[in-house]
Design a protein around this motif. Structure first.
Motif, mmCIF file in Angstrom:
data_model
loop_
_atom_site.group_PDB
_atom_site.id
_atom_site.type_symbol
_atom_site.label_atom_id
_atom_site.label_comp_id
_atom_site.label_asym_id
_atom_site.label_seq_id
_atom_site.Cartn_x
_atom_site.Cartn_y
_atom_site.Cartn_z
ATOM 1 N N GLU A 32 1.491 19.216 -42.708
ATOM 2 C CA GLU A 32 0.780 19.154 -43.984
ATOM 3 C C GLU A 32 -0.301 18.079 -43.981
ATOM 4 O O GLU A 32 -1.323 18.211 -44.667
ATOM 5 N N ALA A 33 -0.100 17.013 -43.209
ATOM 6 C CA ALA A 33 -1.067 15.914 -43.196
ATOM 7 C C ALA A 33 -2.430 16.357 -42.693
ATOM 8 O O ALA A 33 -3.465 15.818 -43.113
ATOM 9 N N LEU A 34 -2.446 17.340 -41.783
ATOM 10 C CA LEU A 34 -3.699 17.837 -41.239
ATOM 11 C C LEU A 34 -3.939 19.310 -41.567
ATOM 12 O O LEU A 34 -4.930 19.896 -41.124
ATOM 13 N N GLU A 35 -3.017 19.913 -42.307
ATOM 14 C CA GLU A 35 -3.097 21.333 -42.644
ATOM 15 C C GLU A 35 -3.266 22.186 -41.387
ATOM 16 O O GLU A 35 -4.125 23.065 -41.307
ATOM 17 N N THR A 36 -2.420 21.931 -40.417
ATOM 18 C CA THR A 36 -2.465 22.667 -39.166
ATOM 19 C C THR A 36 -1.049 23.059 -38.762
ATOM 20 O O THR A 36 -0.072 22.614 -39.371
ATOM 21 N N GLY A 37 -0.931 23.889 -37.764
ATOM 22 C CA GLY A 37 0.376 24.276 -37.246
ATOM 23 C C GLY A 37 0.447 24.055 -35.748
ATOM 24 O O GLY A 37 -0.575 24.097 -35.056
ATOM 25 N N ARG A 38 1.669 23.817 -35.274
ATOM 26 C CA ARG A 38 1.881 23.622 -33.844
ATOM 27 C C ARG A 38 3.082 24.455 -33.412
ATOM 28 O O ARG A 38 4.018 24.656 -34.185
ATOM 29 N N VAL A 39 3.043 24.921 -32.167
ATOM 30 C CA VAL A 39 4.121 25.747 -31.631
ATOM 31 C C VAL A 39 4.739 25.029 -30.439
ATOM 32 O O VAL A 39 4.024 24.496 -29.577
ATOM 33 N N PHE A 40 6.085 25.035 -30.384
ATOM 34 C CA PHE A 40 6.810 24.310 -29.345
ATOM 35 C C PHE A 40 7.888 25.197 -28.719
ATOM 36 O O PHE A 40 8.425 26.100 -29.358
ATOM 37 N N HIS A 41 8.217 24.891 -27.463
ATOM 38 C CA HIS A 41 9.421 25.435 -26.851
ATOM 39 C C HIS A 41 10.633 24.791 -27.521
ATOM 40 O O HIS A 41 10.652 23.576 -27.737
ATOM 41 N N ARG A 42 11.657 25.593 -27.816
ATOM 42 C CA ARG A 42 12.857 25.057 -28.465
ATOM 43 C C ARG A 42 13.914 24.599 -27.467
ATOM 44 O O ARG A 42 14.964 24.091 -27.853
ATOM 45 N N GLY A 43 13.638 24.800 -26.192
ATOM 46 C CA GLY A 43 14.610 24.423 -25.177
ATOM 47 C C GLY A 43 14.503 22.957 -24.788
ATOM 48 O O GLY A 43 13.410 22.454 -24.500
ATOM 49 N N ILE A 44 15.641 22.265 -24.800
ATOM 50 C CA ILE A 44 15.738 20.890 -24.311
ATOM 51 C C ILE A 44 16.765 20.896 -23.186
ATOM 52 O O ILE A 44 17.963 21.119 -23.426
ATOM 53 N N GLU A 45 16.276 20.664 -21.975
ATOM 54 C CA GLU A 45 17.117 20.803 -20.787
ATOM 55 C C GLU A 45 17.727 22.206 -20.811
ATOM 56 O O GLU A 45 17.000 23.189 -20.777
ATOM 57 N N GLU A 46 19.028 22.383 -20.923
ATOM 58 C CA GLU A 46 19.594 23.730 -20.931
ATOM 59 C C GLU A 46 20.090 24.126 -22.321
ATOM 60 O O GLU A 46 20.829 25.094 -22.476
ATOM 61 N N GLN A 47 19.652 23.402 -23.313
ATOM 62 C CA GLN A 47 20.082 23.660 -24.676
ATOM 63 C C GLN A 47 18.920 24.218 -25.508
ATOM 64 O O GLN A 47 17.789 23.746 -25.413
ATOM 65 N N VAL A 48 19.204 25.255 -26.297
ATOM 66 C CA VAL A 48 18.213 25.807 -27.214
ATOM 67 C C VAL A 48 18.513 25.300 -28.619
ATOM 68 O O VAL A 48 19.630 25.450 -29.122
#
Length: 383
Positions: free
Chosen positions: A308-324
């Motif tokens: 909201e601070a920049l009115e933008t969106g970001r997309v990330f991988h949800r995997g951390i090591e072998e955990q989703v």
């Protein structure tokens, strides 16, 4: 969200014709680009072989089909002149010519923050720069509302990009100065010449508003209106993103496109890119209203966070090591259900067991729906 009110479209067309005449007469550039411009003979050196290039496809469409649909946009080659030696001013100085709601594009680098006003890029479309010792280009197409950062590195060598004077799917067709290959901006793949079939490497560019950039960053370098060209940087020849029945706010297109889809208003803004060769798009307004969205592309679990601070969106991988991880918003905070860690909009854990962990980001950029779909008709849309 559909807007069928287009009574002033003829006025826009007239304004654009004036723009094309003005640009062509003022640019002082060379002769128009040739339709046969291909950058010389294709070779097998450092990339696809000749036979591979002839059969190369993107999203199921042969590159040769893309090339065959390129059309003249009006100005000659570099008739819309890229900025080659950009000058910058401070944020305080930029406040004199930018309104709070002005659209700006932000590049974050290890050398600091760089801000590019849309009101300047609408007249130039490409800024060739050097960040961190590497040639990079900020590219903007007003007709498709797409701002994409591209690195100036090809198999053929280091390069910068110019405007060809051509369009494909109403989108800017660039050319690289190392091989003069045509590269549609949204496609990001050369469709002709020695570099045919080669995909450009992107870097993030954030689309936001001037008052938000000022508040968030505090300081930075802002592209100056002292460009060396005579342009009215207080007037957008296409209209205004703020209001009015103009190009940005109606549903009319200026040029033909290869593929069309009527699920959304043609100029609905999506955050888009691809995973491997699979294109995807997230409706920006939907992400704004929800705060976060989870989905998978190519069996890759992803999460989109709204900033909201920049009115933008970001997309990330949800995997951390072998955990989703799975996320939810609780009392305005992003929390993962597996560890109860708290995350910020940039994909960093700021509290809890995973504090200090950073999610891997996938670059996405703002683009009008019609422009993205024209190149990528197999797109999965998340809303």
């Amino acid at each position: 969200m559909r807007n069928r009110n287009s009574k002033n479209f003829g006025m826009i067309l007239s304004g654009l014709m004036i723009l094309l005449v003005t640009i062509t007469s003022m640019a002082g550039c060379g002769s128009p680009a040739s339709d046969e411009m291909s950058g010389g003979a294709e070779t097998e050196e450092g990339g696809l072989s000749t036979s591979q290039r002839d059969t190369a496809v993107e999203d199921g469409i042969p590159l040769d089909d893309f090339f065959a649909n390129i059309q003249a946009g009006g100005p000659p080659m570099d008739g819309i002149p890229p900025l080659e030696t950009p000058e910058y001013v401070t944020m305080e100085e930029a406040d004199r010519f930018l309104s709070d709601l002005a659209v700006v594009f932000v590049v974050e680098s290890s050398e600091g923050v760089y801000v590019y006003p849309q009101s300047i890029l609408v007249w130039h479309e490409i800024v060739n720069e050097t960040f961190e010792g590497e040639k990079r280009s900020i590219t903007y197409c007003p007709l498709t509302g797409s701002t994409i950062g591209y690195r100036g590195v090809l198999t053929a060598g280091e390069t910068t990009y110019g405007t060809s004077g051509k369009l494909l799917n109403s989108n800017l067709v660039m050319y690289d100065r190392a091989t003069t290959s045509y590269i549609p901006q949204i496609l990001g793949v050369a469709v002709s010449g020695q570099s045919k079939g080669e995909r450009l490497e992107e870097f993030p560019v954030i689309w936001t508003r001037w008052h938000l950039a000022k508040a968030y960053y505090g300081e930075g370098r802002v592209l100056s209106t002292n460009t060396g060209f005579i342009r009215d940087y207080q007037r957008d020849p296409y209209g205004s993103y703020l209001s009015g029945d103009d190009y940005y706010n109606n549903d009319r297109l200026m040029f033909p496109v290869m593929n069309q889809d009527d699920r959304f208003n043609p100029k609905e803004v999506v955050l888009a890119n691809r995973i491997s060769e699979t294109p995807f798009a997230v409706l920006k307004e939907s992400l704004k209203s929800k705060g976060l969205m989870e989905f998978s592309v190519e069996e890759e679990p992803l999460a989109a966070f709204y900033d909201e601070a920049l009115e933008t969106g970001r997309v990330f991988h949800r995997g951390i090591e072998e955990q989703v991880l799975n996320f939810r918003i609780e009392n305005g905070r992003i929390i993962d259900e597996q560890t109860q860690s708290v995350w910020n909009e940039r994909g960093a854990a700021v509290e809890g067991p995973l504090e200090g962990t950073q999610l891997d980001m996938i670059n996405v950029y703002d683009v009008m729906w019609f422009g993205w779909f024209a190149f990528h008709p197999q797109t999965d849309v998340y809303e």
